[in-house]
Design a protein around this motif. Structure first.
Motif, PDB file in Angstrom:
ATOM      1  N   ALA A  21      21.776  -3.355 -63.564  1.00 11.32           N
ATOM      2  CA  ALA A  21      21.364  -3.851 -62.243  1.00 11.32           C
ATOM      3  C   ALA A  21      22.135  -5.122 -61.882  1.00 11.32           C
ATOM      4  O   ALA A  21      22.597  -5.272 -60.738  1.00 11.32           O
ATOM      5  N   ILE A  22      22.276  -6.016 -62.852  1.00  6.25           N
ATOM      6  CA  ILE A  22      23.043  -7.246 -62.610  1.00  6.25           C
ATOM      7  C   ILE A  22      24.468  -6.888 -62.197  1.00  6.25           C
ATOM      8  O   ILE A  22      25.006  -7.423 -61.226  1.00  6.25           O
ATOM      9  N   GLN A  23      25.079  -5.970 -62.942  1.00  4.72           N
ATOM     10  CA  GLN A  23      26.453  -5.570 -62.644  1.00  4.72           C
ATOM     11  C   GLN A  23      26.574  -4.926 -61.266  1.00  4.72           C
ATOM     12  O   GLN A  23      27.604  -5.067 -60.601  1.00  4.72           O
ATOM     13  N   SER A  24      25.540  -4.252 -60.826  1.00  7.82           N
ATOM     14  CA  SER A  24      25.623  -3.615 -59.516  1.00  7.82           C
ATOM     15  C   SER A  24      25.333  -4.594 -58.369  1.00  7.82           C
ATOM     16  O   SER A  24      25.866  -4.425 -57.278  1.00  7.82           O
ATOM     17  N   TYR A  25      24.518  -5.616 -58.611  1.00  7.01           N
ATOM     18  CA  TYR A  25      24.154  -6.551 -57.539  1.00  7.01           C
ATOM     19  C   TYR A  25      25.107  -7.728 -57.390  1.00  7.01           C
ATOM     20  O   TYR A  25      25.251  -8.278 -56.301  1.00  7.01           O
ATOM     21  N   PHE A  26      25.721  -8.167 -58.487  1.00  2.46           N
ATOM     22  CA  PHE A  26      26.693  -9.258 -58.389  1.00  2.46           C
ATOM     23  C   PHE A  26      28.051  -8.657 -58.049  1.00  2.46           C
ATOM     24  O   PHE A  26      28.478  -7.704 -58.675  1.00  2.46           O
ATOM     25  N   GLU A  27      28.712  -9.211 -57.062  1.00  6.25           N
ATOM     26  CA  GLU A  27      30.035  -8.722 -56.685  1.00  6.25           C
ATOM     27  C   GLU A  27      31.069  -9.823 -56.898  1.00  6.25           C
ATOM     28  O   GLU A  27      30.790 -11.003 -56.695  1.00  6.25           O
ATOM     29  N   VAL A  28      32.246  -9.413 -57.324  1.00  8.05           N
ATOM     30  CA  VAL A  28      33.323 -10.375 -57.555  1.00  8.05           C
ATOM     31  C   VAL A  28      33.989 -10.727 -56.227  1.00  8.05           C
ATOM     32  O   VAL A  28      34.162  -9.872 -55.356  1.00  8.05           O
ATOM     33  N   VAL A  29      34.311 -12.021 -56.086  1.00  6.54           N
ATOM     34  CA  VAL A  29      34.983 -12.526 -54.896  1.00  6.54           C
ATOM     35  C   VAL A  29      36.090 -13.459 -55.368  1.00  6.54           C
ATOM     36  O   VAL A  29      35.843 -14.370 -56.160  1.00  6.54           O
ATOM     37  N   GLU A  30      37.292 -13.235 -54.883  1.00  7.22           N
ATOM     38  CA  GLU A  30      38.410 -14.125 -55.190  1.00  7.22           C
ATOM     39  C   GLU A  30      38.705 -14.958 -53.955  1.00  7.22           C
ATOM     40  O   GLU A  30      38.786 -14.424 -52.845  1.00  7.22           O
ATOM     41  N   ARG A 103      28.979 -13.239 -56.818  1.00  6.17           N
ATOM     42  CA  ARG A 103      27.903 -13.657 -55.917  1.00  6.17           C
ATOM     43  C   ARG A 103      26.849 -12.575 -55.847  1.00  6.17           C
ATOM     44  O   ARG A 103      27.120 -11.382 -55.999  1.00  6.17           O
ATOM     45  N   ILE A 104      25.628 -13.047 -55.598  1.00  2.00           N
ATOM     46  CA  ILE A 104      24.509 -12.153 -55.364  1.00  2.00           C
ATOM     47  C   ILE A 104      23.790 -12.650 -54.116  1.00  2.00           C
ATOM     48  O   ILE A 104      23.618 -13.855 -53.928  1.00  2.00           O
ATOM     49  N   SER A 105      23.405 -11.739 -53.262  1.00  2.00           N
ATOM     50  CA  SER A 105      22.694 -12.120 -52.044  1.00  2.00           C
ATOM     51  C   SER A 105      21.278 -12.563 -52.400  1.00  2.00           C
ATOM     52  O   SER A 105      20.724 -12.191 -53.445  1.00  2.00           O
ATOM     53  N   TYR A 106      20.709 -13.353 -51.523  1.00  2.00           N
ATOM     54  CA  TYR A 106      19.338 -13.818 -51.732  1.00  2.00           C
ATOM     55  C   TYR A 106      18.390 -12.627 -51.856  1.00  2.00           C
ATOM     56  O   TYR A 106      17.530 -12.606 -52.733  1.00  2.00           O
ATOM     57  N   SER A 107      18.564 -11.616 -51.014  1.00  2.00           N
ATOM     58  CA  SER A 107      17.654 -10.456 -51.064  1.00  2.00           C
ATOM     59  C   SER A 107      17.808  -9.684 -52.376  1.00  2.00           C
ATOM     60  O   SER A 107      16.811  -9.253 -52.962  1.00  2.00           O
ATOM     61  N   ASN A 108      19.024  -9.510 -52.868  1.00  2.00           N
ATOM     62  CA  ASN A 108      19.205  -8.828 -54.150  1.00  2.00           C
ATOM     63  C   ASN A 108      18.725  -9.688 -55.321  1.00  2.00           C
ATOM     64  O   ASN A 108      18.234  -9.164 -56.323  1.00  2.00           O
ATOM     65  N   TYR A 109      18.866 -10.993 -55.195  1.00  2.00           N
ATOM     66  CA  TYR A 109      18.330 -11.921 -56.202  1.00  2.00           C
ATOM     67  C   TYR A 109      16.819 -11.729 -56.296  1.00  2.00           C
ATOM     68  O   TYR A 109      16.267 -11.601 -57.391  1.00  2.00           O
ATOM     69  N   GLN A 110      16.159 -11.674 -55.131  1.00  2.00           N
ATOM     70  CA  GLN A 110      14.713 -11.468 -55.107  1.00  2.00           C
ATOM     71  C   GLN A 110      14.343 -10.090 -55.647  1.00  2.00           C
ATOM     72  O   GLN A 110      13.322  -9.923 -56.320  1.00  2.00           O
TER      73      GLN A 110
END
Length: 187
Positions: A21-30, A103-110
């Motif tokens: 779940a962590i891997q799917s919700y956190f996205e890489v940003v350069e 990064r993870i969005s606030y909604s996905n964090y919740q």
């Protein structure tokens, strides 16, 4: 992603489904040096983890940017008040180098908090760490001399002077660049 997972697992147990779940919700940003990942008066809708790079949070006072903190590898960064309260930020977050961030969005964090009690523990511990640090920092910082502030900054971020402009360090310390140069010469 491994450093992010390690950082979370030092605070909470990460099961296989939780890891997925962590891997799917956190996205890489350069990002590039100078990119802003949050603007003043915007709501902090993401929590960021620094894989590589340096960032700072800053606000404007009398039209001048004042650095409020520096962040480097393996740290989480956001405009904390704005992220937790979901209100507009008085700070901006800027990349001081090219960065690799997750990064993870606030909604996905919740959502992770709701779906995985262990992630809820992680989130609580992260918030407690930030609150304890900011409380201790704000109470002690006011009473330090500029030289003591500089020494504390060097202790917290030993390589920072090699990575960021000295003007940003001076603004963080609340001194002019000339004063910072005198402090550095005293070593």
């Amino acid at each position: 992603m491994q450093n992010l997972l390690q950082s979370i697992s030092t605070r909470a147990y990460v099961s296989v489904p939780h890891k997925e779940a962590i891997q799917s919700y956190f996205e890489v940003v350069e990002t590039q040096k100078g990119d802003k990942i949050l603007l003043e008066n915007s709501r902090a809708s993401h929590l960021w983890f620094i894989e590589k790079g340096a960032l700072h949070t800053y606000y404007h006072h009398n039209g001048k940017p004042i650095t409020s903190w520096f962040y480097t590898e393996n740290q989480f960064v956001t405009a904390w008040y704005s992220f937790y309260a979901q209100k507009p930020s008085f700070e901006e977050v800027e990349c001081l180098e090219a960065c690799v961030l997750y990064r993870i969005s606030y909604s996905n964090y919740q959502k992770l908090i709701a779906d995985f009690p262990a992630f809820g523990n992680f989130a609580r511990l992260l918030a407690e760490e930030m609150l304890a640090f900011l409380d201790e920092f704000s109470k002690g910082w006011s009473f330090l001399s500029a030289k003591e502030k500089y020494q504390l900054l060097k202790q917290s971020f030993p390589q920072l002077e090699l990575r960021v402009k000295l003007g940003l360090i001076a603004s963080f310390l609340g001194v002019t660049q000339e004063t910072l140069s005198r402090i550095r010469a005293q070593k």
